[in-house]
Design a protein around this motif. Structure first.
Motif, short mmCIF file in Angstrom:
data_model
loop_
_atom_site.label_atom_id
_atom_site.label_comp_id
_atom_site.label_asym_id
_atom_site.label_seq_id
_atom_site.Cartn_x
_atom_site.Cartn_y
_atom_site.Cartn_z
N PRO A 135 0.70 -1.14 -0.02
CA PRO A 135 -0.17 -0.06 0.09
C PRO A 135 0.73 1.35 -0.01
O PRO A 135 1.95 1.16 0.42
CB PRO A 135 -0.82 0.05 1.43
N PHE A 136 0.21 2.37 -0.60
CA PHE A 136 0.99 3.68 -0.56
C PHE A 136 1.14 4.07 0.98
O PHE A 136 0.20 4.07 1.63
CB PHE A 136 0.16 4.61 -1.50
N ALA A 137 2.27 4.59 1.16
CA ALA A 137 2.47 5.21 2.59
C ALA A 137 1.94 6.62 2.73
O ALA A 137 2.05 7.35 1.73
CB ALA A 137 4.22 5.42 2.87
N THR A 138 0.84 6.70 3.66
CA THR A 138 0.12 7.91 3.79
C THR A 138 0.35 8.59 5.18
O THR A 138 -0.45 9.38 5.65
CB THR A 138 -1.53 7.63 3.78
N GLU A 139 1.54 8.27 5.90
CA GLU A 139 1.76 8.69 7.09
C GLU A 139 2.09 10.20 6.85
O GLU A 139 2.57 10.75 5.96
CB GLU A 139 3.14 8.28 7.67
N VAL A 140 1.96 11.15 7.94
CA VAL A 140 2.10 12.45 8.02
C VAL A 140 3.56 12.60 7.76
O VAL A 140 4.51 12.20 8.66
CB VAL A 140 1.46 13.12 9.24
N MET A 141 3.89 13.60 6.72
CA MET A 141 5.05 14.03 6.44
C MET A 141 5.34 15.35 6.61
O MET A 141 4.61 16.07 6.10
CB MET A 141 5.85 13.32 5.13
N ARG A 142 6.47 16.12 7.22
CA ARG A 142 6.48 17.46 7.36
C ARG A 142 8.00 17.86 7.18
O ARG A 142 8.75 17.29 7.81
CB ARG A 142 6.11 18.19 8.67
N ILE A 143 8.43 18.61 6.34
CA ILE A 143 9.71 19.04 5.91
C ILE A 143 10.07 20.05 7.11
O ILE A 143 9.22 20.98 7.14
CB ILE A 143 10.09 19.56 4.67
N ARG A 153 12.10 21.55 15.72
CA ARG A 153 10.52 21.77 16.13
C ARG A 153 9.72 21.08 15.43
O ARG A 153 9.69 21.39 14.06
CB ARG A 153 10.27 23.37 16.48
N PHE A 154 8.78 20.61 16.01
CA PHE A 154 7.62 20.14 15.24
C PHE A 154 6.55 19.93 16.30
O PHE A 154 6.55 19.24 17.08
CB PHE A 154 7.84 18.69 14.47
N ASP A 155 5.25 20.54 15.88
CA ASP A 155 4.25 20.46 16.66
C ASP A 155 4.29 20.96 18.13
O ASP A 155 4.30 20.25 19.20
CB ASP A 155 3.35 19.24 16.68
N ARG A 156 5.27 22.15 18.39
CA ARG A 156 5.53 22.57 19.60
C ARG A 156 6.50 21.63 20.41
O ARG A 156 6.44 21.76 21.69
CB ARG A 156 4.45 23.09 20.37
N ASN A 157 7.03 20.78 19.86
CA ASN A 157 8.01 19.64 20.43
C ASN A 157 9.33 19.96 19.87
O ASN A 157 9.52 19.97 18.79
CB ASN A 157 7.57 18.23 20.48
N SER A 158 10.36 19.68 20.66
CA SER A 158 11.89 19.58 19.92
C SER A 158 12.33 18.11 19.90
O SER A 158 12.09 17.38 20.92
CB SER A 158 12.74 20.31 21.07
N TYR A 159 12.76 17.68 18.94
CA TYR A 159 13.44 16.53 18.72
C TYR A 159 14.76 16.80 18.27
O TYR A 159 15.24 17.42 17.54
CB TYR A 159 12.60 15.91 17.52
N SER A 160 15.73 15.61 18.71
CA SER A 160 17.12 15.94 18.46
C SER A 160 17.38 15.24 17.37
O SER A 160 16.75 14.11 16.77
CB SER A 160 17.94 15.10 19.77
N ILE A 161 18.42 15.63 16.52
CA ILE A 161 18.69 15.14 14.99
C ILE A 161 19.97 14.17 15.57
O ILE A 161 20.73 14.09 16.37
CB ILE A 161 19.36 16.16 14.28
N PRO A 162 19.51 12.59 14.86
CA PRO A 162 20.56 11.74 15.17
C PRO A 162 21.98 12.23 14.83
O PRO A 162 22.09 12.80 13.76
CB PRO A 162 20.10 10.57 14.36
#
Length: 166
Positions: A135-143, A153-162
């Protein structure tokens, strides 16, 4: 993504894909028109490439094309959704499955008056394109872009870059 996920689920339900899909110039499908030049949404084109169908928007001002699309929506609103209650999406889907099989597919086909919708669907099923292997992947993707710090930052959260991607 919900628009695309609806396609994926419909293709699975029909066990195949139509060669051409007609759209009512909604923004999720058509980003821009200039005469006969059409700029489709890039994610719709990815979906079309994955399943090998051709997207085709309705021609502006051609009510006969739009009518075929709108008539089905009107039928669903009046015959299925009107005054219906449901507990959650699973309950709604279960009710719809029963209604589709017991009511919608048993009605007379609008263009072939001597047959039911189910009969026409059964006849057309072998003409559908086969489903893709996955199936085609339809997950939410944001650049997102990183600044000086190794966080995004995404959706008011901070995520560390590997580390390998810094």
């Amino acid at each position: 993504e919900s628009f695309l996920q609806g396609h994926v689920e419909a293709f699975a339900a029909f066990q195949g894909v139509a060669r051409t899909l007609v759209y009512d110039n909604l923004r999720s499908a058509v980003l821009e028109r200039a005469g006969t030049a059409i700029r489709f949404h890039p994610r719709l084109l990815e979906l079309a490439g994955h399943y090998h169908f051709a997207p085709r928007p309705c021609t502006p001002g051609r009510a006969n094309e739009k009518g075929k699309v709108e008539r089905q929506i009107h039928y669903l609103r009046q015959a299925f959704f009107a005054a219906r209650t449901f507990v959650d999406v699973a309950d709604l889907n279960a009710q719809f499955g029963r209604w589709r099989d017991e009511v919608a597919h048993r009605r007379v086909h609008p263009e072939q008056r001597d047959r039911t919708v189910a009969d026409v669907l059964t006849e057309e099923q072998p003409r559908l394109l086969p489903l893709a292997a996955h199936p085609f992947a339809t997950e939410v993707m944001r650049i997102v872009s990183a600044r000086k710090t190794p966080y995004v930052r995404f959706d008011r959260n901070s995520y560390s870059i590997p580390h390998p991607y810094r």
